[in-house]
Design an enzyme around this catalytic site. Structure first.
Site, short mmCIF file in Angstrom:
data_model
loop_
_atom_site.label_atom_id
_atom_site.label_comp_id
_atom_site.label_asym_id
_atom_site.label_seq_id
_atom_site.Cartn_x
_atom_site.Cartn_y
_atom_site.Cartn_z
N GLU A 165 -5.63 1.60 -4.89
CA GLU A 165 -4.67 1.81 -5.98
C GLU A 165 -3.31 2.32 -5.46
OE1 GLU A 165 -5.87 3.81 -9.48
OE2 GLU A 165 -7.71 2.66 -9.72
N GLU A 351 -14.12 -0.41 -8.80
CA GLU A 351 -14.23 0.80 -9.63
C GLU A 351 -14.25 0.40 -11.08
OE1 GLU A 351 -11.45 4.09 -9.38
OE2 GLU A 351 -11.43 3.90 -7.20
C1 NOJ Z 1 -8.75 5.60 -9.89
C2 NOJ Z 1 -8.96 6.16 -8.52
O1 NOJ Z 1 -9.11 5.24 -7.50
C3 NOJ Z 1 -10.02 7.24 -8.48
O2 NOJ Z 1 -9.72 8.05 -7.42
C4 NOJ Z 1 -10.03 7.95 -9.82
O3 NOJ Z 1 -10.79 9.10 -9.78
C5 NOJ Z 1 -10.56 7.01 -10.86
N1 NOJ Z 1 -9.75 5.79 -10.86
C6 NOJ Z 1 -10.62 7.58 -12.27
O4 NOJ Z 1 -9.36 7.98 -12.70
#
Ligand code: NOJ
Length: 468
Positions: A165, A351
């Site tokens: 991200e 994710e």
């Molecule tokens: C995005 C991120 O990659 C991760 O680190 C984060 O905890 C989750 N999504 C939830 O926000």
């Protein structure tokens, strides 16, 4: 209906070093930008700091036991740059290497595939002082760090991810509510350009060193749709949020070889075009082995409502507001990746998950039916996309256990295991038992409409494209 996934589909869970490891100042680890940022007053909800988190540094056996209990085929983790190289560059920390060696060996002994991210938001603070991603030297620093990882763990990792991200780096420099906490959009644009170059250079390095390995990138897509299709203000909002402030700033250069026309015009108009060198886009646009999609929701933009919300927006927060769920958007996003960005490589959902607001009522936290409903709905749409020919090879639930949720601190619980931060004991929630059965059966049963028509969002996207 029975949702059965393809044979050899990977089922996993995801975590990240800065969110679970703790041991922030042990065994030679240097501080990261999040160790520093979290200590600034008011930056993290309820003042959480990531010094201990889930203490995974000292609990490899506990973590691997949970993974075995779930029966996952793959685990997504990240390396902490400042545990490997406390100053960001220079001397390697042997204790850092030893920790990841123990973790990787334990995962391999459990027969779990490893998906490892080189950079998941936690830049060594020593490099931030030197300008961090704003300094073009970051390319050399990042290459050095990656080469240390490749030398030590190259053959052990099944899927390498250059960045997770990258938008977090943009947010951290342009909006201020992520580390390092700056609010300078022009600088943020420069940082992103350098980050993309880091990615490209390290993919090239990887090809030389580990020609048989697999490397990709993880870009989250929060796709915005106009709430009132055809309404020019809503259309403009969605376009800006996708192309200028969202995924477009990464996907265009990564897969189409340059910034989009919309983004270029915006950068030009606002005098924010990054300083570039000839050949930069060739470096950025490397052939990858897979793409990691982090998907949480689709968003519908109503221009008036957004303007009103912006006025009352409080500082801070990490996806704290809970917009209406538009989980069907995952199918649209998957199609978009293939049709608009011409991805012809396997896609993994790297994710996906939903938070619970922390409460002292542990029984309520353990009874997370809401997570089961959310995940099964997303999987239902992923399943449909697969039926339609999209090459999705795996799914990672975010997250294994409740952990440090960045600017939301410990107030948001994303885990399928409940973390007791006092005792560091982790207990399976209802969703963990459900997810275990999904993995075991390579699918699940859920009531729902069969053979649904192309969703509304897909139709409106097509229409919008035709209008351009
Ligand atoms: C995005 C991120 O990659 C991760 O680190 C984060 O905890 C989750 N999504 C939830 O926000």
């Amino acid at each position: 209906m029975n949702y059965l996934f393809p044979e050899h589909f990977d089922w996993g869970v995801a975590t990240a070093a800065a969110q679970i490891e703790g041991a922030a100042f042990e065994d030679g680890r240097g501080p990261s930008i999040w160790d520093v940022f979290s200590r600034l007053p008011g930056k993290i909800k309820n003042g959480g700091i990531p010094d201990v988190c889930c203490d995974s540094y000292h609990n490899i056996d506990r973590d691997v036991a949970m993974l075995r209990e779930l029966g996952v085929t793959a685990y997504r983790m990240s390396f902490s740059w400042s545990r490997i190289l406390p100053d960001g560059t220079g001397e390697v920390n042997p204790a850092g290497i030893a920790y990841y060696r123990r973790l990787i060996d334990a995962l391999k002994a459990a027969g779990i595939k490893i998906n490892a991210t080189i950079y998941h938001w936690d830049l060594p603070y020593a490099l931030q002082i030197k300008g961090g991603f704003g300094n073009r030297d970051i390319i050399a620093w990042y290459k050095h760090y990656a080469s240390v990882l490749f030398d030590h763990f190259g053959a052990d990792v099944d899927f390498w991810v250059t960045f997770n991200e990258p938008i977090a780096t943009y947010v951290g420099h342009a909006k201020g509510f992520f580390a390092p906490g700056l609010q300078d959009e022009r600088y943020a644009r420069q940082c992103i350009h350098h980050l993309l170059l880091c990615h490209g250079e390290v993919v090239k390095l990887f090809r030389q060193n580990l020609p048989k390995g697999k490397i990709g990138i993880v870009v989250d897509v929060w796709k915005h749709f106009p709430a009132r299709p055809g309404n020019p203000e809503d259309e403009a909002c969605a376009l800006e949020n996708n192309e200028i402030q969202g995924y477009g700033m990464f996907l265009h250069p990564l897969f189409l070889g340059g910034y989009s026309e919309v983004l270029r015009a915006y950068l030009d108009e606002h005098h924010m075009t990054p300083i570039m060198q000839q050949g930069d886009f060739d470096t950025i646009c490397q052939k990858l082995d897979f793409y990691g999609l982090n998907f949480y929701n689709g968003l519908y933009d109503n221009a008036e409502q957004l303007a009103a919300a912006a006025k009352s927006e409080a500082a801070g927060g990490n996806y704290q507001d809970r917009p209406e769920a538009h989980l069907e958007a995952v199918r649209d996003v998957l199609h978009m990746l293939v049709e608009d960005y011409h991805l012809d490589i396997p896609i993994y959902i790297t994710e996906n998950g939903v938070p619970q607001d922390n409460s002292d009522d542990v029984a309520a936290m353990l009874d997370d039916q809401e997570r089961i409903d959310y995940v099964s709905e997303v999987l239902r749409w992923v399943h449909q996309a697969i039926q339609e020919g999209i090459d999705v090879r795996g799914y990672y639930l975010w997250s294994l256990m409740d952990n440090f949720e960045w600017s939301a601190g410990f107030a948001a619980r994303y885990g399928t295991y409940y973390t007791d931060y006092k005792t560091l004991k982790c207990t399976p929630k209802k969703s963990a038992l459900w997810y275990r059965s999904v993995i075991e059966n390579n699918g699940f049963w859920k009531e729902g409409a069969e053979n649904e028509n192309r969703c509304q969002s897909l139709r409106s996207r097509r229409r919008r494209r035709e209008e351009f």
